[in-house]
Scaffold this active site. Structure first.
Site, PDB file in Angstrom:
ATOM      1  CB  SER A   1      21.005   0.237  50.408  1.00  0.00           C
ATOM      2  OG  SER A   1      21.940  -0.172  49.447  1.00  0.00           O
TER       3      SER A   1
ATOM      4  CG  ASP B   1      19.242   1.594  42.845  1.00  0.00           C
ATOM      5  OD1 ASP B   1      20.469   1.634  42.692  1.00  0.00           O
ATOM      6  OD2 ASP B   1      18.700   1.470  43.964  1.00  0.00           O
TER       7      ASP B   1
ATOM      8  CG  HIS C   1      21.244   3.308  45.625  1.00  0.00           C
ATOM      9  ND1 HIS C   1      20.629   2.078  45.684  1.00  0.00           N
ATOM     10  CD2 HIS C   1      21.959   3.420  46.778  1.00  0.00           C
ATOM     11  CE1 HIS C   1      20.960   1.468  46.814  1.00  0.00           C
ATOM     12  NE2 HIS C   1      21.758   2.265  47.497  1.00  0.00           N
TER      13      HIS C   1
END
Length: 686
Positions: free
Chosen positions: A538, A624, A658
């Site tokens: 991330s 995501d 995600h």
């Protein structure tokens, strides 16, 4: 390694001009998710990655079996008391998802745990395996019991896009009520009488901006909008105080908070503002019986704890004044005491404030660890439930007896296969950043490992999120193969207090990257590390891309998971999910030329150049909603076009979000894939 040529992304020049700077983006076409050509390209990348790693299949299977073999597959959590029930979850061998259960409660001592059979009197509330069915992906957004224990509000998602459908289950009859509300966000809160459930929804930018009130048994179309946040920098959430006296509606940006309160027994009433928002002031509120507790940073960088009257919650009187060496993280109010979770010198801790008596801190024996309150649902209790872990101590659950001061170990996560913590050792070291700042490092290694050793260096460094020392079953497969594992506690995170975060954001963001490189160089120069493989996800994926540009020769390989590597293009587009919110973290390059130039100088995608890069593995998910799949897709395409070295691999989960794949066996296989690549890459470097 595959002899097949990697897919070639076509170039379709797309120009943008900002603050006099013209940039050509040849791979912007990859942003069109529903374009068959885009899907075909991603599938071709997957096929190439599969072939390029085909020689690792035996190792992947070995690693998967090691993770599986060390994991107690049929297990249960330590029950938490709430009202007349002990609540817990358990897993069963061969099943992907957890099962939520409860048993009748008698006293404050949890029932004796028997991992191989259900507890006597068990009632299954929700079986994730039954709800998931044959779906390839499944997640819960909320699971909330009504105050009287009769109803369960739960929400489900089957795609990974973090948009859930809410349902209500009668726990006495097992009936799922007709109530069904699609398109909600995480969380929610019950009214005191259980007749009403509050939930949040998102706007077109996928920002949670509305709070709604649903009356149980009524159509979703009749739900009432009770609050809408119009400032695009702010998001909203709602919860119920532990005392069950107040509904707490919070609005917050990255740097500013505003809280509203409503008596929980008056769900149709009006929320009242505690204190109007003031830019740069963050605060949170908890109910402590005859007063409120307020944790805030008004003229207190590391936060201070204050009290406030019930009839004037905006009047704050200091209880724990600000300290420059201690960051107050959270406060939890109980009938007879207050618990403060804090951070000092890179370490978390627990402080107890009895209603009568002197405050004190709970000591812990290990040199590095992480501790936090966990699962304390009861307002009137003489015990404090704590979660504890270190890099060699598996996740542990303690009850702390407030009267005797005894710390009782209730459960330590089982690690099968003869794991002995005495076979491993953990260390805290410090690296010197280019500006002289001392950067902490957490290190774990198997005793007797020959050094310098191949090393995995993990980092994040954003949003004041701290990557504290913790245990990992999967990590043992690296340590037992002679690897060192280290965490770089770099600026931009919160490990050393609020200033640590402030000095790693906006136009000081480069400190995050140079800190990480300094840690890698320290590990090598101090004799710890041979080849270093960097890993992050991330915003930590942005870190991976930035350090690959900054010092590619330092790393033997880079693993970037759901990586935020096209940050400038994303933060320039306010129509994208969460972009405006992110301006308080990264700056606003759309309107501020200085911020634009600064981000332009470090964002990974724009700064790939004609140098030798290490092998890079980028892992992403098609659904995501936080970091879009096209960011790593574009990045890998540009690396192949411009850079030398590699290879550069892209792996896209075509049905996940995600967090990657949802089932535990699936996630273990994904981790085995990543670990096999790391082992192979480090071995090649040696």
């Amino acid at each position: 390694m595959s002899s097949q040529m990697p897919p070639t992304a076509k170039k379709v020049p797309s120009k943008r001009v900002h603050h006099g700077d013209t940039v050509v983006d040849d791979y912007a076409w990859l942003t069109v998710k529903d374009d068959p050509e885009v899907v075909a390209y991603l599938e071709a990348e997957n096929a190439y990655t599969q072939e390029a790693t085909a020689h690792l299949k035996p190792l992947q299977e070995t690693l998967f079996q090691e993770i599986k073999g060390r994991t107690l597959e049929t297990d249960l959590s330590v029950p938490n008391r709430k009202g007349g029930w002990w609540y817990y979850s358990r897993t069963e061998e061969g099943k992907q998802y957890g099962i939520q259960c409860r048993v009748p409660a008698d006293g404050e001592t949890p029932p004796e745990l028997k991992t191989d059979e259900p507890l006597p009197g068990e009632k299954v509330m929700l079986d994730g395996n039954e709800v998931a069915g044959d779906s390839d992906f499944f997640s819960l957004g909320t699971s909330s019991i009504s105050p009287d224990g009769t109803l369960l509000a739960y929400s489900t998602n089957f795609t990974g896009d973090e948009r859930f459908t809410l349902r209500i289950k009668n726990l006495a009859t097992g009936e799922v009520l007709p109530d069904e509300i699609p398109g909600i966000f995480y969380g929610g809160a019950w009214s005191a009488d259980g007749t009403t459930f509050f939930y949040t929804t998102v706007d077109e930018a996928w920002r949670p901006n509305r709070v709604h009130r649903h009356t149980i048994g009524s159509p979703a179309a009749d739900d009432v909008l009770v609050h809408e946040e119009t400032d695009e920098r702010f998001w909203v959430g709602i919860g119920l105080s532990r005392s069950e006296r107040y509904l707490i509606l919070s609005a917050g940006s990255k740097i500013t908070s505003e809280v509203r309160l409503l008596e929980a027994d008056d769900p149709t009433g009006e929320f009242r503002v505690v204190r109007p928002r003031e830019t740069g002031v963050e605060y949170g509120v908890d109910h402590a019986g005859d007063h409120f507790l307020v944790l805030h940073n008004r003229e207190a960088e590391n936060f201070e704890l204050a009290t406030a009257p019930l009839d004037a919650p905006g009047d704050w009187t200091p209880l724990i004044p600000h300290r420059t060496d201690t960051r107050l993280l959270d406060v939890e109010a109980f009938e007879g005491h207050t618990v403060v979770h804090f951070r000092r010198n890179g370490q978390t801790g627990i402080r107890i404030l009895p209603r009568s008596g002197e405050p004190y801190e709970i000591p812990f024996p290990e040199p590095i660890y992480d501790v936090a309150p966990a699962g304390n649902a009861e307002f009137a209790t003489g015990r404090l439930r704590l979660g504890y872990t270190s890099m060699i101590t598996p996740s542990s659950v303690y009850d702390y007896d407030l009267e005797t001061g005894e710390l009782v170990l209730l459960k330590r996560k089982a690690v099968l296969g003869g794991y002995d913590p005495d076979d491993y050792e953990q260390f805290r070291e410090w690296a010197t950043a280019p500006d002289g700042t001392q950067v902490p490092i957490s290190i774990v290694v198997r005793k007797g490992t020959e050094r310098p050793a191949p090393t995995v260096l993990y980092g994040y460094g954003s949003y004041e999120i701290s990557i504290d020392p913790s245990f990992s079953i999967a990590r043992l497969s690296l340590l037992d193969r002679g690897f060192v594992f280290a965490v770089a506690h770099i600026r931009g995170g919160g490990e050393m207090g609020r200033h640590w975060y402030e000095n790693g954001k906006f136009t000081k963001k480069r400190n995050t990257f140079t800190d990480f490189v300094a840690v890698a160089e320290h590990l090598k120069s101090s004799g710890w590390s041979g080849p270093v493989v960097a890993r992050g996800g991330s915003a930590g994926g942005l870190l991976m891309g930035a350090v690959a540009n900054l010092a590619p020769e330092t790393f033997a390989g880079v693993v970037a998971e759901v990586p935020f590597v096209d940050a400038l293009n994303t933060i320039l587009d306010p129509s994208l999910p969460l972009t405006v919110i992110e301006w308080d973290e990264w700056g606003d390059p759309l309107h501020d030329p200085e911020v634009y130039a600064y981000m332009r100088s470090y964002t990974p995608y724009e700064n790939v150049d004609d140098r030798v890069y290490p092998p890079i593995l980028a892992i992403t998910s098609l659904n995501d909603t936080r970091v879009f799949y096209h960011e790593p897709a574009k990045w890998i395409a540009r690396l192949r076009e411009v850079a030398r070295g590699g290879p550069f691999l892209l792996k896209t989960e075509m049905g996940a979000g995600h967090g990657g794949r949802s089932g535990r066996y699936d996630s273990w296989r994904e981790e085995a894939f990543t670990l096999s690549w790391i082992i192979d890459t480090a071995k090649a470097e040696r």
